[in-house]
Design an enzyme around this catalytic site. Sequence first.
Site, PDB file in Angstrom:
ATOM      1  N   SER A   1       0.805  -1.206   0.000  1.00 48.66           N
ATOM      2  CA  SER A   1       0.000   0.000   0.000  1.00 48.66           C
ATOM      3  C   SER A   1       0.850   1.273   0.000  1.00 48.66           C
ATOM      4  CB  SER A   1      -0.966  -0.034   1.195  1.00 48.66           C
ATOM      5  OG  SER A   1      -1.957   0.950   1.077  1.00 48.66           O
TER       6      SER A   1
ATOM      7  N   ASP B   1      10.203   5.784 -10.217  1.00 50.85           N
ATOM      8  CA  ASP B   1       9.840   6.421 -11.482  1.00 50.85           C
ATOM      9  C   ASP B   1      10.712   7.632 -11.787  1.00 50.85           C
ATOM     10  OD1 ASP B   1       7.912   4.598 -12.073  1.00 50.85           O
ATOM     11  OD2 ASP B   1       6.195   5.931 -11.800  1.00 50.85           O
TER      12      ASP B   1
ATOM     13  N   LYS C   1      -0.576  -4.406  -3.107  1.00 53.64           N
ATOM     14  CA  LYS C   1      -1.863  -3.922  -2.623  1.00 53.64           C
ATOM     15  C   LYS C   1      -2.031  -2.471  -3.069  1.00 53.64           C
ATOM     16  CE  LYS C   1      -5.211  -2.551   0.208  1.00 53.64           C
ATOM     17  NZ  LYS C   1      -5.676  -1.162   0.381  1.00 53.64           N
TER      18      LYS C   1
END
Length: 480
Positions: free
Chosen positions: A324, A335, A349
Amino acid sequence: MNRYLPLVIASLISAGIFTAAYTNAFAFKDERGDTTTTTTVMPDKTDKNKKDALQETDVSRFTNAIAQIKDFYVQPISDKKLLEDAIRGMLSGLDPHSEYLDKDAYKTLLMTTSGAFGGLGIEVTGEYGVLKVISPIDDTPAAKAGIKAGDYIVAIDGKLVNEMTLNEAVDKMRGKKGTSVTLTVIRKSLKTPISFKLTRDEIRITSVKSSMLDNGYGYVRISEFQEPTTELMINAIKKLQEQSGGQLRGLVLDLRNNPGGLLETAVQVADVFLDEKKLNNRYNDLIVYTEGRIPSAKYSAKVTGHDLLNGAPLVVLVNEGSASASEIVAGALQDYHRAVIVGITSFGKGSVQTVLPLDEDHAIKLTTALYHTPSGRVIQNKGIMPDIVVDALKVSGEKQDNVMIAPIREFELKGHLPGQDTGNSNTIIDDDKQASNLARSDFQLYEALEVLKTMHMLGQNTSMQADPVAAVTTTAISQK
């Protein structure tokens, strides 16, 4: 049977109980149910999918089922119980994270968000009819006993979990401090189940820990994203910077077995390591965004701050227990090539749960959206794949360790030529012992430190300064 009950049920369904002209403030939730951000639910009037329109026969089948249970079940059943079980069944049939919160479950959710509660310290989710351990929380009975992420809890005090609801199983593990409970666990690496007898304790989560790993290289562990976590992490980093004389060479951010927490805190943590001026509006400076069916389920957060490390190398450790909010932080830093991700693929998740109050004592937790990393990657069921895969190996054997981790040097050979005495021999030996001890106690952390040192070295090389993260990742891949 209450003759009006079928009419009430039918009218509620026909009115569209989830899309009625009823609005309520709600909050995004993660796996634990911690509040992340608030917005307002509005009915989606544009959804006119007639294919899913409720038919009269569907209503009739539902009300007939209630009537049959009321008339023929072996024991009398109250209308209230039937209604609650119907709601519970609707939610459990959607996905593992949507659920009905009765009075006790709702009260427990509100209690656990305060950061202190009684129990074992295990984050779990339902899977295959049993409980899958997302992660044990640091310094809790579960972690101390050796329960691991990925374990399956199949019985609690001898009662099979598949004979309970998720809420019943979780409630059975909770209890007063000092009381005991026995968990039967299946672990993929073992052929037979193992039992753990645990003593319940008050679970108080210390979300941030820090230390100096090596000369100028710092370590910060976040065990869960709570409200004070960002401030605690910033203070920890500043303390490490002071200990290094203002020359912190790099940082390992450990998110292993971190089950998540507050979305807003995860955004703040990622923001600490990103510099808005250096992103060149790549990915619109996003840290995370969500997409769902209704406009109010859409959420995005952008980089707003300055890199607290001033560009110093950063390694993020993840494993199968990182879920999460942890995956949001790791995904954003990956990224933007701000950090090298080391470890094994995270839990996956990436869905957003919304807690919708039904009244003062009851609520439903409903999956309403999916997380996306800045580049648009979906986390759900995929997780964050590390740049450098390092399994949680166990290093053993004194002599073999020293050869593998700290190769013998010339000054250690019997009869070596003396050369010039610089007085560094003892320091080198001490450093080797420290590295060897770290490799034995935590091999993944040892490898993360080695990657961090390599990043620091490449960052000092003027030809590599443009992107030392990409450089060290490319180097690691070429060496495989």
